[in-house]
Design a protein around this motif. Structure first.
Motif, PDB file in Angstrom:
ATOM      1  N   ASP A   1       0.827  -1.208   0.000  1.00  8.11           N
ATOM      2  CA  ASP A   1       0.000   0.000   0.000  1.00  8.11           C
ATOM      3  C   ASP A   1       0.862   1.258   0.000  1.00  8.11           C
ATOM      4  OD1 ASP A   1      -2.315  -1.472  -0.097  1.00  8.11           O
ATOM      5  OD2 ASP A   1      -2.847  -1.170   2.016  1.00  8.11           O
TER       6      ASP A   1
ATOM      7  N   THR B   1      -0.017   4.255  -5.388  1.00  6.26           N
ATOM      8  CA  THR B   1      -0.724   5.524  -5.201  1.00  6.26           C
ATOM      9  C   THR B   1      -2.137   5.223  -4.705  1.00  6.26           C
ATOM     10  OG1 THR B   1      -1.654   5.560  -7.435  1.00  6.26           O
ATOM     11  CG2 THR B   1       0.538   6.561  -7.144  1.00  6.26           C
ATOM     12  N   GLN B   2      -2.821   6.237  -4.216  1.00  5.00           N
ATOM     13  CA  GLN B   2      -4.200   6.045  -3.760  1.00  5.00           C
ATOM     14  C   GLN B   2      -5.075   5.555  -4.911  1.00  5.00           C
ATOM     15  OE1 GLN B   2      -5.433   6.246  -0.527  1.00  5.00           O
ATOM     16  NE2 GLN B   2      -7.158   5.249  -1.527  1.00  5.00           N
TER      17      GLN B   2
ATOM     18  N   ARG C   1      -4.437   1.891  -5.423  1.00  2.00           N
ATOM     19  CA  ARG C   1      -5.069   1.103  -4.357  1.00  2.00           C
ATOM     20  C   ARG C   1      -6.569   1.016  -4.587  1.00  2.00           C
ATOM     21  NH1 ARG C   1      -1.282   4.064  -1.277  1.00  2.00           N
ATOM     22  NH2 ARG C   1      -2.876   5.481  -0.529  1.00  2.00           N
ATOM     23  N   ASP C   2      -7.184   2.121  -5.005  1.00  4.05           N
ATOM     24  CA  ASP C   2      -8.620   2.132  -5.278  1.00  4.05           C
ATOM     25  C   ASP C   2      -8.961   1.198  -6.438  1.00  4.05           C
ATOM     26  OD1 ASP C   2      -8.932   3.985  -3.241  1.00  4.05           O
ATOM     27  OD2 ASP C   2      -9.113   5.709  -4.594  1.00  4.05           O
TER      28      ASP C   2
END
Length: 154
Positions: free
Chosen positions: A79, A83-84, A87-88
């Motif tokens: 994680d 990057t966010q 992860r999404d």
């Protein structure tokens, strides 16, 4: 030219990376919250796919606890690399029961991310192997070999 060689070798190691990540994540079926879930949306085919895998290893309670710590640490490390948005994307792919390898391939990882994820996977595999007995390691490798053969096109 060197850049092309590095890129080509990175793509050659991507299946290894994804396989190792799958190895680490495949132990999710051992998670107490997963095993005790009464939610009908829990993927029964996922838990069935591990018969003969982790279940056949007859892990001790201590080994199961160590595996959970390794998985949790590995997830936190992965994680931190992603990057966010990445992860999404993975979270959505998991929710939609998409193929994990394809989901990772769709992340457009940088060479640096790919290298870090490979190292995390290598480290996790080494840690997992270290807590298994020689008999458990042999049984696990045999199971993995059978799984790889079953995924190969006829």
């Amino acid at each position: 030219m060197n850049s092309k060689h590095h890129r080509a070798s990175s793509f050659k190691t991507l299946p290894l990376l994804l396989g190792l990540i799958s190895l680490t994540l495949s132990a999710t079926a051992l998670s107490p919250s997963f095993a005790q879930s009464s939610d009908p949306s829990v993927r029964p085919e996922k838990s069935r796919s591990h018969k003969g895998g982790w279940e056949a290893l007859n892990l001790t309670a201590d080994q199961k606890a160590q595996m959970k710590r390794i998985r949790d640490a590995s997830k936190a490390q992965r994680d931190a690399v992603l990057t966010q948005a990445q992860r999404d994307t993975l979270k959505a792919a998991k929710a939609n029961r998409e193929n994990r390898r394809q989901a990772y391939a769709a992340l457009n990882l940088t060479a640096e991310q790919r290298a870090k994820l490979q190292e995390i996977a290598r480290s996790s595999k080494q840690q997992i192997q270290a807590i298994l007995t020689p008999e458990q390691r042999q049984a696990w490798e045999q199971y993995r070999s059978t799984q790889r053969k079953s995924r190969q096109p006829m």
